[in-house]
Write a protein that holds these residues in place. Structure first.
Motif, mmCIF file in Angstrom:
data_model
loop_
_atom_site.group_PDB
_atom_site.id
_atom_site.type_symbol
_atom_site.label_atom_id
_atom_site.label_comp_id
_atom_site.label_asym_id
_atom_site.label_seq_id
_atom_site.Cartn_x
_atom_site.Cartn_y
_atom_site.Cartn_z
ATOM 1 N N ALA A 49 0.836 -1.275 0.021
ATOM 2 C CA ALA A 49 0.033 0.042 -0.055
ATOM 3 C C ALA A 49 0.836 1.289 0.074
ATOM 4 O O ALA A 49 0.502 2.153 -0.514
ATOM 5 C CB ALA A 49 -0.827 -0.042 1.206
ATOM 6 N N ALA A 50 2.266 1.279 0.622
ATOM 7 C CA ALA A 50 2.974 2.433 0.612
ATOM 8 C C ALA A 50 3.476 2.609 -0.638
ATOM 9 O O ALA A 50 3.875 3.892 -0.968
ATOM 10 C CB ALA A 50 4.275 2.054 1.831
ATOM 11 N N GLN A 51 3.354 1.707 -1.628
ATOM 12 C CA GLN A 51 3.792 1.692 -2.981
ATOM 13 C C GLN A 51 3.058 2.198 -3.709
ATOM 14 O O GLN A 51 2.939 2.125 -5.043
ATOM 15 C CB GLN A 51 4.777 0.583 -3.653
ATOM 16 C CG GLN A 51 5.887 0.170 -2.510
ATOM 17 C CD GLN A 51 6.504 -1.028 -2.851
ATOM 18 O OE1 GLN A 51 6.045 -1.801 -3.959
ATOM 19 N NE2 GLN A 51 7.360 -1.726 -1.971
ATOM 20 N N GLY A 52 1.742 2.164 -3.359
ATOM 21 C CA GLY A 52 0.399 2.560 -4.041
ATOM 22 C C GLY A 52 -0.174 1.474 -4.865
ATOM 23 O O GLY A 52 -0.697 1.546 -5.861
ATOM 24 N N VAL A 53 -0.207 0.153 -4.072
ATOM 25 C CA VAL A 53 -0.433 -1.074 -4.976
ATOM 26 C C VAL A 53 -1.273 -1.929 -3.945
ATOM 27 O O VAL A 53 -0.942 -1.912 -2.704
ATOM 28 C CB VAL A 53 0.901 -1.841 -5.285
ATOM 29 C CG1 VAL A 53 0.327 -3.170 -5.832
ATOM 30 C CG2 VAL A 53 1.563 -1.045 -6.312
ATOM 31 N N SER A 54 -2.373 -2.349 -4.488
ATOM 32 C CA SER A 54 -3.102 -3.438 -3.741
ATOM 33 C C SER A 54 -3.019 -4.771 -3.728
ATOM 34 O O SER A 54 -2.624 -5.360 -4.750
ATOM 35 C CB SER A 54 -4.669 -3.172 -4.178
ATOM 36 O OG SER A 54 -5.504 -4.233 -3.821
ATOM 37 N N LYS A 55 -2.469 -5.616 -2.551
ATOM 38 C CA LYS A 55 -2.332 -6.794 -2.691
ATOM 39 C C LYS A 55 -3.195 -7.817 -3.375
ATOM 40 O O LYS A 55 -2.976 -8.500 -4.117
ATOM 41 C CB LYS A 55 -1.878 -7.428 -1.234
ATOM 42 C CG LYS A 55 -1.362 -8.774 -1.347
ATOM 43 C CD LYS A 55 -0.978 -9.232 0.226
ATOM 44 C CE LYS A 55 -0.256 -10.582 0.355
ATOM 45 N NZ LYS A 55 0.182 -10.793 1.411
ATOM 46 N N GLU A 56 -4.518 -7.538 -3.107
ATOM 47 C CA GLU A 56 -5.506 -8.372 -3.595
ATOM 48 C C GLU A 56 -5.651 -8.343 -5.214
ATOM 49 O O GLU A 56 -5.862 -9.102 -5.796
ATOM 50 C CB GLU A 56 -6.949 -7.778 -2.957
ATOM 51 C CG GLU A 56 -7.267 -8.351 -1.468
ATOM 52 C CD GLU A 56 -6.536 -7.078 -0.356
ATOM 53 O OE1 GLU A 56 -5.832 -6.263 -1.061
ATOM 54 O OE2 GLU A 56 -6.470 -7.651 0.530
ATOM 55 N N ASN A 57 -5.503 -6.871 -5.556
ATOM 56 C CA ASN A 57 -5.434 -6.684 -7.353
ATOM 57 C C ASN A 57 -4.343 -7.333 -7.867
ATOM 58 O O ASN A 57 -4.459 -8.043 -8.943
ATOM 59 C CB ASN A 57 -5.298 -5.205 -7.650
ATOM 60 C CG ASN A 57 -6.554 -4.480 -6.873
ATOM 61 O OD1 ASN A 57 -7.378 -4.880 -6.622
ATOM 62 N ND2 ASN A 57 -6.339 -3.125 -7.123
ATOM 63 N N LEU A 58 -3.051 -7.486 -7.189
ATOM 64 C CA LEU A 58 -1.940 -8.109 -7.671
ATOM 65 C C LEU A 58 -2.202 -9.558 -7.648
ATOM 66 O O LEU A 58 -1.884 -10.220 -8.771
ATOM 67 C CB LEU A 58 -0.783 -8.108 -6.733
ATOM 68 C CG LEU A 58 -0.154 -6.756 -6.915
ATOM 69 C CD1 LEU A 58 1.251 -6.532 -5.967
ATOM 70 C CD2 LEU A 58 0.132 -6.202 -8.344
ATOM 71 N N MET A 59 -2.910 -10.238 -6.641
ATOM 72 C CA MET A 59 -3.000 -11.550 -6.807
ATOM 73 C C MET A 59 -4.291 -12.174 -7.853
ATOM 74 O O MET A 59 -4.189 -12.912 -8.664
ATOM 75 C CB MET A 59 -3.641 -12.236 -5.215
ATOM 76 C CG MET A 59 -2.829 -12.062 -4.340
ATOM 77 S SD MET A 59 -1.380 -13.124 -4.282
ATOM 78 C CE MET A 59 -2.207 -14.798 -4.426
ATOM 79 N N GLU A 60 -5.175 -11.055 -8.110
ATOM 80 C CA GLU A 60 -6.178 -11.369 -9.113
ATOM 81 C C GLU A 60 -5.273 -11.387 -10.645
ATOM 82 O O GLU A 60 -5.793 -12.051 -11.310
ATOM 83 C CB GLU A 60 -7.204 -10.186 -9.147
ATOM 84 C CG GLU A 60 -8.220 -10.452 -7.782
ATOM 85 C CD GLU A 60 -9.256 -9.125 -7.917
ATOM 86 O OE1 GLU A 60 -8.806 -8.056 -8.670
ATOM 87 O OE2 GLU A 60 -10.037 -9.111 -6.760
#
Length: 233
Positions: free
Chosen positions: A142-153
């Motif tokens: 999140a600190a990098q502006g990225v969602s872990k859930e979105n990456l997994m999808e």
């Protein structure tokens, strides 16, 4: 020009083609529109461009990522912006989206640039990435502006992508780029450059997966020369 001691033939220089009238930059997995900051900052004045979020990858958004959804969104957004034809520049996941756009709507893609891309991601590699991602904290991403859930999808859906048998249908001039230190993507880059009829392969020495950041001046010179808007020397 690239140098390579592999058995793959080097692709020749492309015949002359018209300059791009517009360019869309598509970020990779774990990236964002800011991934193209160094390219947008050097954008020639006569070349309009956009660098959108891939649909389903924006943090806090409600859309789930699917490659088909991202492709449709790119094509629709360009239509709504009045872009009848233009260049697509994609990195990693964005390269897969760009490749499918060129297959789905060839008339709308004048130039194709595939950076560290895949036509059919190795399933074992994608599985390893999913396993590794499980151990990365949501807060750090999140600190990098990225969602872990979105990456997994994106990893789940991207692992099903397979354009390997359609590469000979790409009609536009194509530039395939990878960094010499990005060994996992070398076989795919060489295969795509050999299979796409009007493709050229460029290997950027000393660069890794993020070629556009690792070797910005070299990458920018290759990119804008290919798009017909050479940067001043």
């Amino acid at each position: 020009m690239p140098t390579d001691d592999s058995p793959w033939p080097q692709t020749p220089d492309l015949p002359g083609h018209e300059p791009a009238r517009h360019v869309t930059f598509l970020h990779g997995l774990g990236g964002s529109p800011l991934s193209w900051e160094e390219q947008v900052s050097k954008l020639p004045r006569d070349l309009p461009a956009v660098a959108p979020w891939l649909k389903g990858m924006r943090p806090g958004g409600n859309d789930e990522f699917t490659l088909a959804g991202a492709v449709g969104d790119v094509l629709l957004s360009r239509q709504l912006d009045g872009v009848s034809t233009g260049a697509l520049v994609g990195h990693s996941l964005g390269a897969m989206v760009a490749l499918q756009c060129a297959l789905d709507d060839p008339d709308s893609v004048s130039h194709l640039v595939l950076v560290a891309g895949q036509a059919r991601p190795p399933k074992a590699v994608m599985q390893l990435q999913r396993v590794a991602l499980k151990f990365v904290s949501k807060r750090r991403l999140a600190a990098q502006g990225v969602s872990k859930e979105n990456l997994m999808e994106a990893l789940r859906d991207g692992s099903q992508f397979d354009a390997q048998g359609s590469l000979d249908q790409i009609r536009c001039p194509t530039l395939v780029v990878y960094g010499s230190r990005d060994r996992p993507n070398q076989p795919a880059a060489k295969h795509m450059a050999a299979a796409i009829p009007r493709a050229r392969l460029e290997i950027v020495e000393g660069a890794g997966h993020d070629v556009m950041r690792d070797a910005t001046p070299t990458f920018n010179a290759l990119l804008y020369d290919f798009l017909g808007h050479p940067l001043p020397g």
